[in-house]
Scaffold this active site. Structure first.
Site, PDB file in Angstrom:
ATOM      1  CE1 TYR A  11      86.639  30.266  35.883  1.00 35.13           C
ATOM      2  CE2 TYR A  11      86.583  29.371  33.653  1.00 35.13           C
ATOM      3  CZ  TYR A  11      86.359  29.219  35.013  1.00 35.13           C
ATOM      4  OH  TYR A  11      85.881  28.027  35.501  1.00 35.13           O
ATOM      5  CG  ASP A  13      94.106  30.294  30.216  1.00 33.74           C
ATOM      6  OD1 ASP A  13      93.864  29.549  29.239  1.00 33.74           O
ATOM      7  OD2 ASP A  13      93.389  30.341  31.224  1.00 33.74           O
ATOM      8  CE  LYS A  72      87.052  27.493  26.641  1.00 36.67           C
ATOM      9  NZ  LYS A  72      85.743  27.232  27.175  1.00 36.67           N
TER      10      LYS A  72
END
Ligand SMILES: Cc1ncc(COP(=O)(O)O)c(C=O)c1O
Length: 435
Positions: A146, A241, A274
């Protein structure tokens, strides 16, 4: 707690009347596991308290950012100070520069970085930059990874090598994903064939180096090596990512873990989120200077944001990064995570429950199957009814793990040995019901 006294239930009803599904991000709705989401009132350290004032040991930590636990004093102080100075200016600040310098000093593969507000925005911008810098259109992603909900990345299942993805969301026209090639994670042969067929048209390969959106699946060293080699050979950019793994699996992210196994290993671009914001809306993408200089205002790739580099978010992120850089931080975090996964494994084994588990730094995943899966179809063989039994058994005992079997878990520096022992005890009690 009976349904008539559970204060989460009326809150969820109220929420559903005004917010689609009652939540502002789908997985919060407990659709996969059933039941009522817990509405959080407050959080401190390794815990949060719900609408009933019931305490939970939190293994989500806002889906990764809260690596120090909730309400860390140094972070709180930095945020409170920043708030008093102003919420948002829409003009540059020294703190943005400080945060950029801090990030670059931790991540050797990055020579420049741009700050944005969410992982989705960072991933989407990195793809545009890769396309702009290479002048190519096609991108490779992997099934089960994702990268946020940008249209071109909302593709999950490719049914074969030369097949371009079908969108997995309504509202994404086929033309938008026609350049997205979806491959199987950890499948070297498929990767090689894809480059042989399309290599000259591929702008970038984007990958979660340790995938945390199909629970926890590591890219093998060989697969990682081939991703780098093929990108170099065909002139495509390798984009890591690390929204989830950055500052989480190690200070230098998953790329620092692979660099130990693969000499000279580096991605061209890295996407972060995050932990970088410590719980505030902050994310980033960065990499080689020659690539980053394609971004506006220097180059022709447009990218912008009203709240980008927000002064409160950057204060929160900076304070967080300064804490996690302290000597011994990752050794202690890794030891806590290791003791959790070892305890869970021993408890499952003792009760005869098939169980496999993996972890790196402060991130872990477990599967109700004897062998660790290597890709998305294998992850999906997990018995979801048994996972739901485990999830609700833990929840009833005050332990909050992700409400879906395809999500990783997170340990924070605030989790104590007692929290971990209590978690293992709770799991043992649930495993006894699952034999
Ligand atoms: C690996 C990865 N990339 C990107 C994203 C998107 O980040 P955000 O939710 O901040 O948009 C996530 C979110 O979970 C993620 O795990």
């Amino acid at each position: 707690m009976t349904p008539s006294t559970d204060l989460n239930i009326p809150l969820f009803e109220r929420a559903k009347a005004v917010i689609p599904g009652g939540v502002n991000s789908p997985v919060r709705a407990f659709r996969a596991v059933g039941g009522t989401p817990r509405f959080v009132k407050r959080a401190q350290g390794a815990y949060f308290w719900d609408a009933n004032d019931q305490r939970f040991i939190d293994y989500i930590g806002s889906w990764g950012p809260m690596i120090l636990g909730h309400g860390h004093p140094a972070v709180l102080e930095a945020v409170q100070k920043a708030v008093l100075e102003g919420f948002s200016f829409g003009a540059p600040t020294e703190r943005e520069v400080e945060l950029a310098e801090e990030i670059l000093s931790i991540m050797p593969s990055m020579e420049m970085v741009r700050l944005v507000s969410s992982g989705t925005e960072a991933g989407m911008s990195a793809i545009r930059l890769a396309r702009g810098a290479t002048g190519r259109s096609k991108i490779i992603k992997f099934e089960g990874c994702y990268h946020g909900h940008a249209d071109a990345l909302l593709v999950k299942a490719g049914s074969g090598l030369a097949t371009f993805g079908n969108a997995t969301s309504a509202g994404v026209p086929p033309e938008v994903v026609q350049h997205t090639l979806v491959l199987e994670y950890n499948n070297v042969q498929q990767l090689e064939e894809a480059f042989a067929l399309h290599g000259k048209d591929i702008a970038c390969l984007m990958i979660e180096p340790i995938a945390g959106n199909m629970n926890f699946v590591r890219a093998s060293v060989e697969f990682t090596r081939r991703c780098r080699e093929l990108c170099t050979q065909y002139g495509a950019l390798l984009v890591y990512d690390e929204v989830m793994t950055g500052f989480r699996v190690a200070l230098g992210g998953a790329q620092s873990v692979y660099a130990q196994a693969i000499p000279g290993f580096e991605p061209d671009l890295t996407v972060m989120g995050k932990v970088i914001g410590g719980g505030m809306p902050l994310a980033a993408f960065g990499g080689k200077r020659a690539i980053m200089e394609h971004l506006a205002p220097l180059g022709g790739v447009y990218q912008a944001g009203t709240l980008s580099g927000n002064p409160v978010a950057t204060a929160c992120g900076l304070a967080t990064l300064r804490e996690i850089r302290k000597p011994g931080f990752y050794e202690a975090l890794s030891a806590s995570t290791r003791s959790l996964v070892d305890g869970l494994k021993a408890a499952a084994d003792a009760e005869g429950v098939p169980f496999s588990v993996d972890c790196q730094g402060g991130m872990f995943g477990f599967f109700l199957m004897p062998e660790l899966p290597q890709n998305y179809p294998q992850v999906m063989r997990t018995d979801s009814a048994r996972f739901n039994q485990l999830f609700h058994g833990l929840l009833d005992r005050g332990v909050y793990i992700a409400p879906a079997l395809y999500e990783a878990g997170f340990v924070s520096a605030a989790h104590t040995a007692d929290d971990i022992a209590a978690t293992v005890d709770a799991a043992r009690a649930v495993f006894q019901t699952m034999r």
